[in-house]
Write a protein that holds these residues in place. Structure first.
Motif, mmCIF file in Angstrom:
data_model
loop_
_atom_site.group_PDB
_atom_site.id
_atom_site.type_symbol
_atom_site.label_atom_id
_atom_site.label_comp_id
_atom_site.label_asym_id
_atom_site.label_seq_id
_atom_site.Cartn_x
_atom_site.Cartn_y
_atom_site.Cartn_z
ATOM 1 N N GLU A 1 -51.814 26.365 -16.058
ATOM 2 C CA GLU A 1 -50.648 26.624 -15.220
ATOM 3 C C GLU A 1 -49.491 27.306 -15.936
ATOM 4 O OE1 GLU A 1 -48.032 23.416 -13.944
ATOM 5 O OE2 GLU A 1 -49.093 22.037 -15.269
ATOM 6 N N ARG A 2 -49.451 27.293 -17.273
ATOM 7 C CA ARG A 2 -48.346 27.965 -17.961
ATOM 8 C C ARG A 2 -48.316 29.452 -17.632
ATOM 9 N NH1 ARG A 2 -46.237 27.441 -24.284
ATOM 10 N NH2 ARG A 2 -44.595 28.994 -24.060
ATOM 11 N N ALA A 3 -49.451 30.007 -17.258
ATOM 12 C CA ALA A 3 -49.485 31.419 -16.874
ATOM 13 C C ALA A 3 -48.554 31.713 -15.697
ATOM 14 C CB ALA A 3 -50.914 31.826 -16.525
ATOM 15 N N LEU A 4 -48.219 30.674 -14.901
ATOM 16 C CA LEU A 4 -47.291 30.881 -13.784
ATOM 17 C C LEU A 4 -45.947 31.416 -14.260
ATOM 18 C CD1 LEU A 4 -47.973 27.633 -11.718
ATOM 19 C CD2 LEU A 4 -48.669 29.964 -11.104
ATOM 20 N N LEU A 5 -45.569 31.079 -15.495
ATOM 21 C CA LEU A 5 -44.302 31.549 -16.044
ATOM 22 C C LEU A 5 -44.298 33.054 -16.251
ATOM 23 C CD1 LEU A 5 -43.747 28.705 -18.673
ATOM 24 C CD2 LEU A 5 -42.567 28.987 -16.486
ATOM 25 N N ASN A 6 -45.449 33.679 -16.077
ATOM 26 C CA ASN A 6 -45.557 35.129 -16.213
ATOM 27 C C ASN A 6 -45.382 35.858 -14.882
ATOM 28 O OD1 ASN A 6 -46.030 35.458 -19.045
ATOM 29 N ND2 ASN A 6 -48.069 34.590 -18.733
ATOM 30 N N LEU A 7 -44.833 35.178 -13.876
ATOM 31 C CA LEU A 7 -44.559 35.875 -12.621
ATOM 32 C C LEU A 7 -43.743 37.136 -12.908
ATOM 33 C CD1 LEU A 7 -44.503 36.011 -9.496
ATOM 34 C CD2 LEU A 7 -42.382 34.681 -9.589
ATOM 35 N N ASP B 1 -44.241 42.189 -3.301
ATOM 36 C CA ASP B 1 -44.696 43.260 -2.407
ATOM 37 C C ASP B 1 -46.226 43.333 -2.357
ATOM 38 O OD1 ASP B 1 -42.124 43.962 -1.741
ATOM 39 O OD2 ASP B 1 -42.021 45.696 -3.073
ATOM 40 N N TYR B 2 -46.858 43.177 -3.518
ATOM 41 C CA TYR B 2 -48.315 43.218 -3.557
ATOM 42 C C TYR B 2 -48.893 42.030 -2.789
ATOM 43 C CZ TYR B 2 -53.077 43.447 -5.431
ATOM 44 O OH TYR B 2 -54.450 43.513 -5.560
ATOM 45 N N SER B 3 -48.268 40.846 -2.953
ATOM 46 C CA SER B 3 -48.734 39.662 -2.223
ATOM 47 C C SER B 3 -48.576 39.849 -0.722
ATOM 48 C CB SER B 3 -47.944 38.425 -2.683
ATOM 49 O OG SER B 3 -48.163 38.165 -4.058
ATOM 50 N N ALA B 4 -47.454 40.446 -0.299
ATOM 51 C CA ALA B 4 -47.251 40.711 1.133
ATOM 52 C C ALA B 4 -48.271 41.721 1.640
ATOM 53 C CB ALA B 4 -45.832 41.214 1.362
ATOM 54 N N ARG B 5 -48.543 42.718 0.836
ATOM 55 C CA ARG B 5 -49.535 43.741 1.207
ATOM 56 C C ARG B 5 -50.912 43.115 1.405
ATOM 57 N NH1 ARG B 5 -49.753 49.705 -1.098
ATOM 58 N NH2 ARG B 5 -51.958 50.233 -0.988
ATOM 59 N N PHE C 1 -53.462 38.128 -12.076
ATOM 60 C CA PHE C 1 -52.059 38.312 -11.707
ATOM 61 C C PHE C 1 -51.474 36.985 -11.245
ATOM 62 C CE2 PHE C 1 -53.125 42.718 -11.775
ATOM 63 C CZ PHE C 1 -51.942 43.437 -11.819
ATOM 64 N N ILE C 2 -50.144 36.861 -11.369
ATOM 65 C CA ILE C 2 -49.426 35.757 -10.746
ATOM 66 C C ILE C 2 -48.902 36.284 -9.415
ATOM 67 C CG2 ILE C 2 -47.680 33.981 -11.006
ATOM 68 C CD1 ILE C 2 -49.970 34.053 -13.156
ATOM 69 N N LEU C 3 -49.448 35.756 -8.321
ATOM 70 C CA LEU C 3 -49.068 36.184 -6.984
ATOM 71 C C LEU C 3 -48.358 35.032 -6.272
ATOM 72 C CD1 LEU C 3 -52.301 38.175 -6.037
ATOM 73 C CD2 LEU C 3 -50.191 39.017 -7.097
ATOM 74 N N VAL C 4 -47.918 35.263 -5.052
ATOM 75 C CA VAL C 4 -47.115 34.255 -4.352
ATOM 76 C C VAL C 4 -47.568 34.110 -2.899
ATOM 77 C CG1 VAL C 4 -45.050 34.537 -5.791
ATOM 78 C CG2 VAL C 4 -45.369 36.011 -3.799
ATOM 79 N N ARG C 5 -47.379 32.896 -2.397
ATOM 80 C CA ARG C 5 -47.575 32.629 -0.970
ATOM 81 C C ARG C 5 -46.233 32.493 -0.252
ATOM 82 N NH1 ARG C 5 -51.699 29.446 -3.453
ATOM 83 N NH2 ARG C 5 -53.763 30.329 -3.016
ATOM 84 N N GLY C 6 -45.159 32.658 -0.993
ATOM 85 C CA GLY C 6 -43.810 32.566 -0.455
ATOM 86 C C GLY C 6 -42.843 32.250 -1.572
ATOM 87 N N SER D 1 -57.253 35.217 -10.147
ATOM 88 C CA SER D 1 -58.170 35.862 -11.092
ATOM 89 C C SER D 1 -59.019 36.913 -10.386
ATOM 90 C CB SER D 1 -59.078 34.807 -11.737
ATOM 91 O OG SER D 1 -58.313 33.815 -12.385
ATOM 92 N N ASN D 2 -59.627 37.763 -11.176
ATOM 93 C CA ASN D 2 -60.541 38.789 -10.667
ATOM 94 C C ASN D 2 -59.895 39.667 -9.595
ATOM 95 O OD1 ASN D 2 -62.844 37.958 -12.246
ATOM 96 N ND2 ASN D 2 -62.979 36.169 -10.895
ATOM 97 N N VAL D 3 -58.664 40.083 -9.875
ATOM 98 C CA VAL D 3 -57.976 40.995 -8.965
ATOM 99 C C VAL D 3 -58.645 42.364 -9.036
ATOM 100 C CG1 VAL D 3 -55.782 42.150 -8.480
ATOM 101 C CG2 VAL D 3 -55.807 39.740 -9.167
#
Length: 375
Positions: free
Chosen positions: A248-254, A287-291, A346-351, A359-361
């Motif tokens: 989960e530390r990877a989340l800090l790379n948003l 923007d990528y997450s919204a797309r 990538f670190i993406l978002v749901r909101g 993973s595997n983007v």
């Protein structure tokens, strides 16, 4: 989200790492206690202060005086300011000068500066005599809320940012918020990107609080210590659970995958500061997450609006001189530290406040998105 603290008493945030646990002390004017604190922390230790020319002109004499008053011997190493000092020649020089100052394993290095100095001095400390302890005295907002905490140290490679380094935890972080008063406005804004990051990745309430209180934080009011403490608590909790970024530390790379590529593509120059690159990267991640239909366009617009309101760049067209082409950016993204066996992560978002690790983007999706973003 609680209201900001009214009293300006120092705040202590513990980082729970067993026998390598340490405290982050946050407060206004606490740099004056540096000598007393180190004398208690490591009686009889010699110190070497690693700093840069800009920080030295503002804060080095006071740091040396505080150490001398407490009977702590010190020497100094001053390097050129900026990301350009995070390279192998400067790293070699710092290591040699630490050794030349006769700093032993029981002594301490002091990183007095922003993220560049913390990364450089921390990495040198991890290597000299196979590891000496060091203290972080962060002098920028970015360093106080992020880079001084968690033990990530390192330098840049010609292939990308922070690709040479080590995990080496400090034994203390002393974050004096008064030191931020000397920061140029652009540097403070750039650091604020990392503050907003903590709300955007995991604390919607904090992000809403920032939307209402960021002006007081910029002005140096009580909101400053409160916001820094919230960020440090969030990072300390994640680091305690995942010190070496295996989960989960990877989340800090948003925002950092896009941001580091843009920063490297601009030559780690004044054209695009690290925090500015992170701001752009976070907008791109939303923007990528919204797309991809992962979050609403409204949340992406809200993130962009707040970062723009504080004066951070939110579109690549705002980068002076432009950014590299899509092929170059894809090449830099492929060198990201989160890549596993060639697969993009990538670190993406749901909101707002709902980041997750993807993973595997599909590189083709990223390329198409970048093509539109750069255009």
């Amino acid at each position: 989200m609680t209201a900001p603290l009214r009293a300006r008493e120092p705040i202590t945030v513990p980082v729970a790492l067993g026998d390598r646990a340490y405290d982050i002390v946050i407060g206004r004017g606490i740099a004056a206690t540096l000598g007393q604190t180190i004398a208690k922390l490591r009686a009889g230790a010699r110190t070497v202060i690693v700093t840069d020319e800009n920080v030295a002109s503002h804060h080095l004499a006071a740091a040396e005086a505080a150490l001398k008053q407490a009977g702590v011997a010190s020497s100094r190493i001053v390097v050129a300011p900026g990301e350009g000092s995070k390279n192998i020649p400067t790293f070699e020089r710092v290591c040699e000068e630490i050794i030349g100052a006769r700093i032993e394993r029981g002594d301490l290095a002091i990183a007095l500066g922003g993220g560049v100095i913390g990364d450089l001095a921390g990495f040198a400390a991890s290597c000299v005599r196979r590891g000496i302890d060091f203290v972080q005295v962060p002098t920028t907002l970015l360093a106080q809320v992020d880079s001084s905490v968690g033990g990530k140290t390192g330098i840049n490679s010609r292939h990308g940012k922070n690709l040479i380094g080590a995990f080496h935890q400090p034994v203390l972080v002393l974050a004096d918020t008064a030191l931020l008063d000397t920061l140029p406005p652009r540097e403070f804004r750039a650091g604020y990107a990392e503050v907003a990051k903590y709300g955007l990745l995991g604390d919607a309430g904090f992000f809403a609080w920032l939307e209402q209180n960021w002006r007081d934080m910029f002005a140096g009011g009580p909101a400053r210590e409160h916001a820094i403490a919230v960020c440090c608590r969030a990072k300390a909790a994640i680091v305690a659970r995942d010190e070496r970024e295996t989960g989960e530390r990877a989340l800090l790379n948003l925002g950092h995958t896009f941001g580091h590529a843009l920063e490297a593509g601009c030559g780690f120059s004044q054209r695009l500061l690290h925090g500015e690159a992170v701001a752009l990267g976070m907008v791109m991640a939303f923007d990528y997450s919204a797309r991809k239909g992962l979050c609403s366009a409204a949340d992406a617009a809200r993130a962009r609006a707040h970062l723009a309101a504080v004066g951070l760049p939110t579109h690549v067209r705002e980068v002076p001189g432009g950014v590299p082409g899509v092929d170059a950016l894809m090449g830099l993204i492929a060198q990201d530290k989160k890549v596993k066996r060639g697969a993009l992560t990538f670190i993406l978002v749901r909101g707002i406040g709902q980041a997750f690790i993807e993973s595997n983007v599909d590189p083709a999706d990223v390329r198409a998105f970048l093509t539109d973003a750069v255009a």
